[in-house]
Design a protein around this motif. Structure first.
Motif, short mmCIF file in Angstrom:
data_model
loop_
_atom_site.label_atom_id
_atom_site.label_comp_id
_atom_site.label_asym_id
_atom_site.label_seq_id
_atom_site.Cartn_x
_atom_site.Cartn_y
_atom_site.Cartn_z
N ASP A 123 0.78 -1.09 0.15
CA ASP A 123 0.04 0.03 -0.11
C ASP A 123 0.72 1.32 -0.01
OD1 ASP A 123 -2.54 -1.23 0.53
OD2 ASP A 123 -1.57 -2.10 2.10
N LEU A 124 1.85 1.27 0.68
CA LEU A 124 3.14 2.12 0.68
C LEU A 124 4.33 1.59 0.66
CD1 LEU A 124 3.62 5.37 1.17
CD2 LEU A 124 3.72 4.82 3.57
N LYS A 125 5.20 2.19 -0.38
CA LYS A 125 6.46 1.88 -0.77
C LYS A 125 7.39 3.06 -0.75
CE LYS A 125 9.20 -1.52 -3.34
NZ LYS A 125 9.13 -2.64 -4.54
N LEU A 126 8.37 2.93 0.50
CA LEU A 126 9.18 4.15 0.63
C LEU A 126 10.84 3.61 0.38
CD1 LEU A 126 7.83 5.05 4.20
CD2 LEU A 126 7.11 6.14 1.77
N GLU A 127 11.35 4.85 0.03
CA GLU A 127 12.85 4.56 -0.18
C GLU A 127 13.56 5.44 0.80
OE1 GLU A 127 13.48 6.12 -4.14
OE2 GLU A 127 12.30 4.75 -4.99
N PHE A 128 14.69 4.79 1.49
CA PHE A 128 15.38 5.56 2.38
C PHE A 128 16.75 5.65 1.69
CE2 PHE A 128 11.96 4.39 5.21
CZ PHE A 128 11.88 5.10 6.37
N PHE A 129 17.46 7.05 1.67
CA PHE A 129 18.62 6.91 1.06
C PHE A 129 19.40 8.12 1.51
CE2 PHE A 129 15.35 9.40 -1.50
CZ PHE A 129 16.02 10.37 -1.80
N THR A 130 20.70 7.92 1.07
CA THR A 130 21.62 9.18 1.31
C THR A 130 21.75 10.12 0.05
OG1 THR A 130 23.56 8.26 0.65
CG2 THR A 130 22.84 7.90 2.76
N ASP A 131 22.36 11.29 0.11
CA ASP A 131 22.75 12.17 -0.82
C ASP A 131 24.23 11.77 -1.76
OD1 ASP A 131 24.60 13.08 0.83
OD2 ASP A 131 23.81 14.88 1.41
N GLY A 132 24.33 12.67 -2.41
CA GLY A 132 25.76 12.19 -3.38
C GLY A 132 26.79 11.57 -2.49
#
Length: 728
Positions: A123-132
Motif C-alpha cells: 500500500d505504501l513503498k518508501l525509499e530511504f537513501f543518502t545524498d551524493g
C-alpha cells in the motif's frame, strides 16, 4: 559486548557474514526485517537507532494510513546487491526499500493470510537513501537515484537526453529508416527576431499528391481540459498566427513544450489546437484521419501526462523527500532522505508480473488513484497518439518516464525492473511495435505502400469463419488479438465528442491494415465474423452515441458509449455463420468514419425466441420452454434498443468456444423496415434450464437439440438451409 537489534540487525551489512539471520530473498536483494508497526515502536523505545529512523520515515507518511489500526500495519525492508562488479552510477540502486501494508477496515479481501498478503504490491513503498556522498550510519542505506525537480535544469535535461540517446542507440525498432516529413503545419519555435514568441509554418504539403517538406519535429499530447483556455487557430486567426503568436497568449503547457523543444535542439513543434484550423470541419476530419502520419513521423511526443488543463504546464511541482537526522554510535549526525517510491501510475498493473498478455485483467489499470494522477492517460485520443509515436516522454507528478517501442525508462530507474517493482508493465505499445516491425522486415509492404494502405482497406470481402480460421496467418492472428486489446483499452477512455469515437482510432487501424489485409468498416475488420461478438463490460453504463449524423450501425462496437468493449476471438467450432458487407462500399473513401453500412448475416442456426424480464437487470431468452440468460447491450433496454417482455427476437448462433459455451447475436426487427434488423445484444450460453422444473440445468451443447431439433448432423451445417438477415 553491544547487543544487536533483533528486529532490524541495526541495518548493518557486515552482520550478514555473522549468521545474523538476515534473509536473502533472491539473488538481488536482502530482507532486513518483517514486523508490525507496534513492534517497530517497541524496538525504537528500546533504543535501536535504525528502527527509530525507519519509524520516523514511516510516520512522516502517516496521512496514508489514518484510521488503520496499528497492529494491522505490517512493515518489511530490503536492500539490493549492486548489479555487476563495477556498476555505473546510473545503475546504482543502493537505497533501502521499505514496504508498508495494510487493509482498510471492513475490506472483505483481507483474510489474515500474511503470506498471501505479502505477494500483493504494498500500500505504501518508501525509499530511504543518502545524498551524493553516500555517507550513512547504516550500511543498508546508501545513495539513491536523484529525480530532477525541474526538467529544464541541467540535471533534468541531461536525464531526458540520456534516456532518448539510450533508446536511439539500443532499440532498432525506434530508429529512423528514412527521412521524416513535416505535417501540413508546424510551429516554428526558433524565430530569428530573438523574441520568445512562435509562428505557424505552413509547408507546401499535399496528402494526395504526396508532396512533403522534410524535417524533424516534436509533437505535444495534452488534455484540452474545459477548452476555454486552449489557444486555437481558426480561419480568422490563421494568417496572424503565420506571422507571430505572442508568448503571452500561449497557455503554460504550450510554453513549457516550446521551451523544451528549443532545449532539446529542435525547431519544429506540432500542437493540434494550433496546427489544425479548428473551425474548418473538413480540415479537422482530414487531419484526424492522418494522425498516423503525424505521430509516426514525430521524433518525440511530449506528453503532459499529469496535467488536467492546458494551463497546468508540463512541469508540475514534485513532492520533495523528507529529511531525517540520524546518528551513529559515536553521536555523529547524518542526513537520511525518505520519499515514496515513484508509483509508475497506469504504466503498471495492480497484479504481479508473469501473466501473459492473453491473461491480463483489462482495462490494464483503471484505479481511481492512477487516473487522478495521470489524467492524460484516461483520454482516448492520447491513447492512440501514445501507441503510434516512436517514443513518448511523459511528464508526471513524480518523474519523467520515457516510453518507446521497446520498453520504458524512468528517472528512478525501476519501472522496467521486477526486482524493484514486481507488477506487470503495460507492454501493449511494445507488442504493437513488434508486430508492425516484423511485418515490415518480412517485406509484406514491398510495393512501397507502408503508410499508404488505403487500397487494401477498400477491399471489402465476405469471409466465412472457416475461411478466416484456416487462412489466417500467425501474424494476422496476433494482429487481430492485439486490435481487440487496443479497442478494449481505447473504449475504457474518455472522449469529449461522440463524433470522435471512430475517428480517433483510425490511425491505429491504418498501421495494422497491411498485416490484416482486410476491409475496415465502422471499426470492424471485414474478414473476421468473430469481431462481431463484442460485448460491453457493463451494459448498465451504456448508451448510444448522441451524434446521429454518423449513423454508426448497431453491429459496430462503436455504437455503444460508456463501458469498455470486450471481444471473443477464439472458438472451438464454427456454427456456419458468415458476415458480408455490400460490395459497393469498396468504392467509398477507405478511412471515412461516415458509416450507416448494412451487414448481411447468413446463419444455419437462427431461430425466433421470446425475450423475458426475470427481474431488475435480469433477462432471458426462451424457446420451447428452454431458457438461457441474456444480457442486452443496454440495460435496461431503452430508446431504439427498447424491449418488452414477451417480444419476439432473433437469436443467431455464431460459434462454440473453448469455454464450452455457445455465443451468438440477438437481433430485433427494425421499426423503420421489416426487412432489416438491429443488434440488441450478445448472449453466451453456459447452461440452459427447462422452465417450471427443479431439474439440474443442462450444459450448453444441449441447447442445439432443444432449439434446433431439426438439425441431426452438426457437421453438415454448411450444406443445410440458411437464413440471411440485414443488420443495420
Amino acid at each position: 559486548m553491544v547487543s544487536v537489534c533483533t528486529t532490524c540487525k541495526g541495518l548493518q551489512k557486515h552482520l550478514q557474514a555473522l549468521g545474523s539471520g538476515i534473509q536473502e530473498t533472491n539473488s538481488a536483494s536482502l530482507r532486513w526485517l518483517s514486523t508490525t508497526l507496534p513492534s517497530l515502536r517497541c524496538s525504537t523505545n528500546e533504543g535501536c537507532r535504525a528502527c527509530a529512523t525507519l519509524l520516523q520515515g514511516i510516520l512522516l507518511h502517516h496521512d496514508r494510513f489514518v484510521g488503520v489500526k496499528e497492529e494491522r500495519i505490517r512493515i518489511s525492508a530490503e536492500s539490493f546487491h549492486q548489479s555487476g562488479s563495477t556498476p555505473s552510477r546510473q545503475d546504482t540502486q543502493d537505497h533501502l526499500s521499505v514496504e508498508v501494508r495494510w487493509k482498510e477496515p471492513g475490506d472483505d479481501c483481507y483474510d489474515g493470510d500474511e503470506h498471501g498478503h505479502d505477494q500483493v504490491y504494498p500500500d505504501l513503498k518508501l525509499e530511504f537513501f543518502t545524498d551524493g556522498d553516500g555517507q550513512s550510519p547504516f550500511s543498508a542505506i546508501g545513495r539513491g537515484r536523484q529525480i530532477s525537480e525541474n526538467p529544464l535544469q541541467d540535471s533534468g535535461l541531461s536525464m531526458a537526453r540520456s534516456m532518448i540517446n539510450e533508446c536511439l542507440s539500443r532499440h532498432s525498432r525506434c530508429r529512423r529508416t528514412k527521412p521524416t516529413t513535416l505535417p501540413k503545419r508546424v510551429l516554428d519555435v526558433l524565430l530569428e527576431d530573438g523574441s520568445k514568441g512562435i509562428r505557424l509554418h505552413e509547408s507546401d504539403f499535399d496528402y494526395d499528391e504526396q508532396r512533403y517538406e522534410f524535417g524533424e519535429f516534436l509533437t505535444l499530447s495534452h488534455c484540452w481540459g474545459a477548452g476555454r483556455s486552449v489557444l486555437k487557430t481558426t480561419s480568422k486567426t490563421l494568417q496572424t498566427h503565420k506571422k507571430n503568436i505572442p508568448w503571452s497568449t500561449l497557455p503554460r503547457t504550450f510554453q513549457d513544450a516550446v521551451v523544451l523543444t528549443r532545449a532539446l535542439g529542435f525547431r519544429w513543434l506540432w500542437i493540434d489546437s494550433l496546427c489544425i484550423v479548428q473551425d474548418d470541419s473538413s480540415e479537422k476530419l482530414r487531419a484526424s484521419t492522418h494522425m498516423d502520419d503525424i505521430f509516426t513521423n514525430s521524433f518525440l511526443t511530449i506528453a503532459a501526462t499529469s496535467a488536467a488543463e492546458s494551463t497546468d504546464g508540463l512541469f508540475l511541482p514534485k513532492a520533495r523527500p523528507f529529511k531525517i537526522q540520524a546518528t551513529d554510535s559515536k553521536g555523529s549526525l547524518y542526513r537520511i532522505y525518505v520519499r515514496e517510491q515513484p508509483p509508475h501510475y497506469s504504466f503498471k498493473a495492480p497484479f504481479n508480473e508473469g501473466a501473459h498478455m492473453n491473461d491480463w485483467e483489462l482495462p490494464f489499470n483503471p484505479s481511481e488513484e492512477a487516473n487522478l494522477q495521470t489524467p492524460l492517460l484516461k483520454r482516448a485520443w492520447a491513447y492512440a497518439e501514445r501507441l503510434i509515436s516512436p517514443r513518448v516522454l511523459h511528464f508526471t507528478k513524480s518523474e519523467m518516464i520515457l516510453e518507446c517501442r521497446e520498453g520504458y525508462q524512468c528517472e528512478c530507474g525501476r519501472i522496467g525492473d521486477s526486482v524493484f517493482d514486481s507488477r506487470t508493465t503495460d507492454s501493449v505499445k511494445q507488442e504493437y511495435a513488434r508486430i508492425i516491425s516484423e511485418n515490415e522486415v518480412r517485406g509484406d509492404h514491398a510495393n512501397g505502400n507502408n503508410n499508404r494502405i488505403d487500397s487494401v482497406a477498400s477491399q471489402l470481402a465476405a469471409t466465412s469463419l472457416t475461411d478466416a480460421d484456416k487462412g489466417i496467418s500467425k501474424r494476422r492472428e496476433e494482429a487481430i488479438q492485439l486490435w481487440s486489446y487496443i479497442v478494449t483499452e481505447y473504449t475504457a477512455r474518455n472522449l469529449t465528442y461522440d463524433a470522435d469515437r471512430l475517428v480517433a482510432i483510425i490511425g491505429i487501424a491504418k498501421t495494422l491494415a497491411g498485416i490484416l489485409q482486410s476491409g475496415y468498416i465502422a471499426g470492424q475488420w471485414t474478414f473476421s465474423t468473430l469481431g462481431l461478438l463484442w460485448h460491453p463490460n457493463d451494459s448498465a453504463l451504456c448508451r448510444r452515441p448522441n451524434n446521429v449524423s454518423q449513423n454508426i450501425p448497431s453491429w459496430s462496437w462503436a455504437s455503444l458509449e460508456g463501458s469498455p468493449i470486450f471481444f471473443d476471438n477464439l472458438m472451438a467450432m464454427d456454427l456456419a455463420c458468415t458476415a458480408s458487407f455490400p460490395s459497393e462500399r469498396g468504392r467509398s473513401p477507405a478511412w471515412s468514419p461516415t458509416t450507416g453500412d448494412a451487414l448481411e448475416l447468413t446463419a444455419a442456426m437462427a431461430t425466433e425466441v421470446t425475450f423475458r424480464v426475470d427481474g431488475p437487470s435480469e433477462y432471458s431468452l426462451v424457446k420451447d420452454g428452454i431458457s438461457v440468460d441474456f444480457r442486452p447491450d443496454i440495460s435496461p433496454p431503452r430508446g431504439e434498443d427498447s424491449l418488452e417482455s414477451g417480444e419476439t427476437l432473433i437469436c443467431v448462433l455464431v460459434s462454440m468456444t473453448f469455454r464450452s459455451s455457445i455465443i451468438g447475436l440477438v437481433l430485433k426487427q427494425s421499426v423503420s423496415s421489416a426487412q432489416t434488423y438491429r443488434r440488441v445484444g450478445r448472449f453466451e450460453c453456459y447452461e440452459c434450464q427447462r422452465d417450471g422444473t427443479d431439474e439440474e440445468p443442462n450444459d450448453a451443447e444441449s441447447l442445439f437439440g432443444h432449439w434446433f431439433p431439426e438439425i441431426e448432423d452438426m457437421t453438415q451445417l454448411d450444406d443445410g438451409p440458411q437464413r440471411t438477415f440485414i443488420v443495420v
